[in-house]
Design a protein around this motif. Sequence first.
Motif, PDB file in Angstrom:
ATOM      1  N   GLY A 195       0.783  -1.224   0.000  1.00 39.42           N
ATOM      2  CA  GLY A 195       0.000   0.000   0.000  1.00 39.42           C
ATOM      3  C   GLY A 195       0.814   1.273   0.000  1.00 39.42           C
ATOM      4  N   MET A 196       2.146   1.197  -0.103  1.00 42.59           N
ATOM      5  CA  MET A 196       2.970   2.409  -0.088  1.00 42.59           C
ATOM      6  C   MET A 196       3.788   2.458  -1.377  1.00 42.59           C
ATOM      7  SD  MET A 196       4.036   5.178   1.343  1.00 42.59           S
ATOM      8  CE  MET A 196       4.274   5.456   3.065  1.00 42.59           C
ATOM      9  N   ALA A 197       3.374   3.321  -2.284  1.00 41.72           N
ATOM     10  CA  ALA A 197       4.166   3.571  -3.484  1.00 41.72           C
ATOM     11  C   ALA A 197       4.800   4.942  -3.315  1.00 41.72           C
ATOM     12  CB  ALA A 197       3.265   3.537  -4.713  1.00 41.72           C
ATOM     13  N   SER A 198       5.677   5.313  -4.223  1.00 38.28           N
ATOM     14  CA  SER A 198       6.281   6.642  -4.113  1.00 38.28           C
ATOM     15  C   SER A 198       5.178   7.696  -4.234  1.00 38.28           C
ATOM     16  CB  SER A 198       7.362   6.836  -5.173  1.00 38.28           C
ATOM     17  OG  SER A 198       6.828   6.661  -6.464  1.00 38.28           O
ATOM     18  N   VAL A 199       5.354   8.789  -3.551  1.00 36.80           N
ATOM     19  CA  VAL A 199       4.331   9.839  -3.492  1.00 36.80           C
ATOM     20  C   VAL A 199       4.805  11.050  -4.287  1.00 36.80           C
ATOM     21  CG1 VAL A 199       3.483   9.062  -1.245  1.00 36.80           C
ATOM     22  CG2 VAL A 199       5.272  10.769  -1.337  1.00 36.80           C
ATOM     23  N   PRO A 200       3.880  11.906  -4.722  1.00 41.37           N
ATOM     24  CA  PRO A 200       4.290  13.127  -5.431  1.00 41.37           C
ATOM     25  C   PRO A 200       5.167  14.006  -4.533  1.00 41.37           C
ATOM     26  CG  PRO A 200       1.903  12.813  -5.558  1.00 41.37           C
ATOM     27  CD  PRO A 200       2.441  11.781  -4.618  1.00 41.37           C
ATOM     28  N   LEU A 201       6.217  14.528  -5.093  1.00 41.22           N
ATOM     29  CA  LEU A 201       7.153  15.347  -4.332  1.00 41.22           C
ATOM     30  C   LEU A 201       6.477  16.596  -3.771  1.00 41.22           C
ATOM     31  CD1 LEU A 201      10.092  15.263  -3.485  1.00 41.22           C
ATOM     32  CD2 LEU A 201      10.675  16.503  -5.558  1.00 41.22           C
ATOM     33  N   VAL A 202       5.561  17.178  -4.549  1.00 41.45           N
ATOM     34  CA  VAL A 202       4.867  18.384  -4.114  1.00 41.45           C
ATOM     35  C   VAL A 202       3.557  17.980  -3.438  1.00 41.45           C
ATOM     36  CG1 VAL A 202       3.981  20.638  -4.829  1.00 41.45           C
ATOM     37  CG2 VAL A 202       5.886  19.609  -6.065  1.00 41.45           C
ATOM     38  N   SER A 203       3.709  17.374  -2.268  1.00 41.61           N
ATOM     39  CA  SER A 203       2.573  16.986  -1.436  1.00 41.61           C
ATOM     40  C   SER A 203       3.076  16.940   0.001  1.00 41.61           C
ATOM     41  CB  SER A 203       2.031  15.616  -1.850  1.00 41.61           C
ATOM     42  OG  SER A 203       2.961  14.592  -1.549  1.00 41.61           O
ATOM     43  N   LEU A 204       2.158  16.831   0.933  1.00 43.07           N
ATOM     44  CA  LEU A 204       2.557  16.757   2.334  1.00 43.07           C
ATOM     45  C   LEU A 204       3.426  15.533   2.586  1.00 43.07           C
ATOM     46  CD1 LEU A 204       2.191  18.343   4.921  1.00 43.07           C
ATOM     47  CD2 LEU A 204       0.179  16.967   5.427  1.00 43.07           C
ATOM     48  N   MET A 205       3.037  14.391   2.010  1.00 41.79           N
ATOM     49  CA  MET A 205       3.831  13.174   2.169  1.00 41.79           C
ATOM     50  C   MET A 205       5.167  13.281   1.431  1.00 41.79           C
ATOM     51  SD  MET A 205       2.353  11.090   4.186  1.00 41.79           S
ATOM     52  CE  MET A 205       2.688   9.376   3.874  1.00 41.79           C
ATOM     53  N   GLY A 206       5.195  13.994   0.315  1.00 38.91           N
ATOM     54  CA  GLY A 206       6.450  14.196  -0.418  1.00 38.91           C
ATOM     55  C   GLY A 206       7.436  15.027   0.388  1.00 38.91           C
ATOM     56  N   VAL A 207       6.943  16.089   1.008  1.00 36.82           N
ATOM     57  CA  VAL A 207       7.796  16.918   1.863  1.00 36.82           C
ATOM     58  C   VAL A 207       8.285  16.095   3.051  1.00 36.82           C
ATOM     59  CG1 VAL A 207       7.842  18.941   3.381  1.00 36.82           C
ATOM     60  CG2 VAL A 207       6.760  19.094   1.136  1.00 36.82           C
ATOM     61  N   ALA A 208       7.392  15.280   3.621  1.00 40.88           N
ATOM     62  CA  ALA A 208       7.796  14.406   4.725  1.00 40.88           C
ATOM     63  C   ALA A 208       8.888  13.448   4.267  1.00 40.88           C
ATOM     64  CB  ALA A 208       6.591  13.632   5.256  1.00 40.88           C
ATOM     65  N   GLY A 209       8.745  12.899   3.061  1.00 37.57           N
ATOM     66  CA  GLY A 209       9.754  11.991   2.524  1.00 37.57           C
ATOM     67  C   GLY A 209      11.103  12.662   2.346  1.00 37.57           C
ATOM     68  N   VAL A 210      11.093  13.902   1.865  1.00 37.04           N
ATOM     69  CA  VAL A 210      12.350  14.663   1.692  1.00 37.04           C
ATOM     70  C   VAL A 210      12.996  14.895   3.051  1.00 37.04           C
ATOM     71  CG1 VAL A 210      13.300  16.912   1.031  1.00 37.04           C
ATOM     72  CG2 VAL A 210      11.701  15.737  -0.491  1.00 37.04           C
ATOM     73  N   LEU A 211      12.207  15.331   4.030  1.00 38.30           N
ATOM     74  CA  LEU A 211      12.752  15.553   5.377  1.00 38.30           C
ATOM     75  C   LEU A 211      13.293  14.261   5.967  1.00 38.30           C
ATOM     76  CD1 LEU A 211      10.120  17.997   6.910  1.00 38.30           C
ATOM     77  CD2 LEU A 211      12.518  18.491   6.410  1.00 38.30           C
ATOM     78  N   GLU A 212      12.539  13.173   5.802  1.00 35.26           N
ATOM     79  CA  GLU A 212      12.961  11.902   6.386  1.00 35.26           C
ATOM     80  C   GLU A 212      14.224  11.365   5.725  1.00 35.26           C
ATOM     81  OE1 GLU A 212       8.412  10.658   7.602  1.00 35.26           O
ATOM     82  OE2 GLU A 212       9.374   9.657   5.909  1.00 35.26           O
ATOM     83  N   PHE A 213      14.279  11.425   4.396  1.00 38.70           N
ATOM     84  CA  PHE A 213      15.447  10.851   3.725  1.00 38.70           C
ATOM     85  C   PHE A 213      16.676  11.756   3.855  1.00 38.70           C
ATOM     86  CE2 PHE A 213      18.257   9.884   0.195  1.00 38.70           C
ATOM     87  CZ  PHE A 213      18.419   8.521   0.375  1.00 38.70           C
ATOM     88  N   PHE A 214      16.548  13.011   3.445  1.00 34.88           N
ATOM     89  CA  PHE A 214      17.720  13.891   3.447  1.00 34.88           C
ATOM     90  C   PHE A 214      18.065  14.398   4.848  1.00 34.88           C
ATOM     91  CE2 PHE A 214      16.303  13.902  -0.970  1.00 34.88           C
ATOM     92  CZ  PHE A 214      17.483  13.516  -1.574  1.00 34.88           C
ATOM     93  N   GLY A 215      17.050  14.634   5.676  1.00 32.40           N
ATOM     94  CA  GLY A 215      17.320  14.961   7.082  1.00 32.40           C
ATOM     95  C   GLY A 215      17.976  13.786   7.782  1.00 32.40           C
ATOM     96  N   GLY A 216      17.476  12.580   7.495  1.00 35.82           N
ATOM     97  CA  GLY A 216      18.082  11.364   8.049  1.00 35.82           C
ATOM     98  C   GLY A 216      19.513  11.195   7.592  1.00 35.82           C
ATOM     99  N   LEU A 217      19.787  11.533   6.327  1.00 30.43           N
ATOM    100  CA  LEU A 217      21.154  11.444   5.809  1.00 30.43           C
ATOM    101  C   LEU A 217      22.082  12.409   6.549  1.00 30.43           C
ATOM    102  CD1 LEU A 217      23.108  10.245   3.707  1.00 30.43           C
ATOM    103  CD2 LEU A 217      22.363  12.057   2.134  1.00 30.43           C
ATOM    104  N   MET A 218      21.596  13.609   6.818  1.00 34.67           N
ATOM    105  CA  MET A 218      22.414  14.572   7.563  1.00 34.67           C
ATOM    106  C   MET A 218      22.645  14.102   8.998  1.00 34.67           C
ATOM    107  SD  MET A 218      21.094  18.180   6.016  1.00 34.67           S
ATOM    108  CE  MET A 218      22.407  19.150   6.727  1.00 34.67           C
ATOM    109  N   ILE A 219      21.620  13.510   9.604  1.00 37.43           N
ATOM    110  CA  ILE A 219      21.781  12.952  10.951  1.00 37.43           C
ATOM    111  C   ILE A 219      22.773  11.795  10.904  1.00 37.43           C
ATOM    112  CG2 ILE A 219      20.593  11.718  12.821  1.00 37.43           C
ATOM    113  CD1 ILE A 219      19.871  14.655  12.828  1.00 37.43           C
ATOM    114  N   LEU A 220      22.688  10.954   9.878  1.00 39.74           N
ATOM    115  CA  LEU A 220      23.614   9.829   9.723  1.00 39.74           C
ATOM    116  C   LEU A 220      25.060  10.315   9.687  1.00 39.74           C
ATOM    117  CD1 LEU A 220      24.082   6.764   9.070  1.00 39.74           C
ATOM    118  CD2 LEU A 220      23.956   7.436   6.669  1.00 39.74           C
ATOM    119  N   LEU A 221      25.312  11.358   8.910  1.00 44.66           N
ATOM    120  CA  LEU A 221      26.663  11.909   8.801  1.00 44.66           C
ATOM    121  C   LEU A 221      27.053  12.724  10.032  1.00 44.66           C
ATOM    122  CD1 LEU A 221      26.473  13.142   5.103  1.00 44.66           C
ATOM    123  CD2 LEU A 221      27.608  11.072   5.956  1.00 44.66           C
ATOM    124  N   GLY A 222      26.072  13.142  10.793  1.00 46.24           N
ATOM    125  CA  GLY A 222      26.355  14.014  11.932  1.00 46.24           C
ATOM    126  C   GLY A 222      26.700  15.412  11.446  1.00 46.24           C
TER     127      GLY A 222
END
Length: 145
Positions: free
Chosen positions: A44-71
């Motif tokens: 039930g989870m396919a990729s979501v449109p980038l310009v949507s609430l879930m798309g913004v959440a995905g950007v924050l989760e992936f790229f924010g997570g990447l920054m947290i990963l690198l410290g």
Amino acid sequence: MTANPNLSCPKWSSRLLSIMRIVTALLFMQHGSQKLFGFPPSQGMASVPLVSLMGVAGVLEFFGGLMILLGLFTRPVAFILAGQMAVAYFMAHAPHGFLPVVNRGELAVLYCFVFLYLAVAGAGCWSVDHLLEREPPGQPEAPSQ
């Protein structure tokens, strides 16, 4: 009563803080990669449109997570992600019941408080932030007062 100096281990505290940050980031990034790239696949989870609430959440989760990963910029990024998780909890989970175990919001609450902790505690010794805050070699130390 004085504290036992053998029980204090700041060297290990900073290392374990780094390990917690890295593991949290790797787990968190998976939520963003599911939203952005459809990977790992989920029912039930396919990729979501980038310009949507879930798309913004995905950007924050992936790229924010990447920054947290690198410290990298850990404190401000963790603060933003804590806010994102609070919003996610109250928008997506809280309407389905009061208790997180009932509304399936345990992860959102846990991520929120782990990110708040990172926003205060920092990234730990194994991070880009730690490398950037060290003084360059050959620089004299500032006099203590």
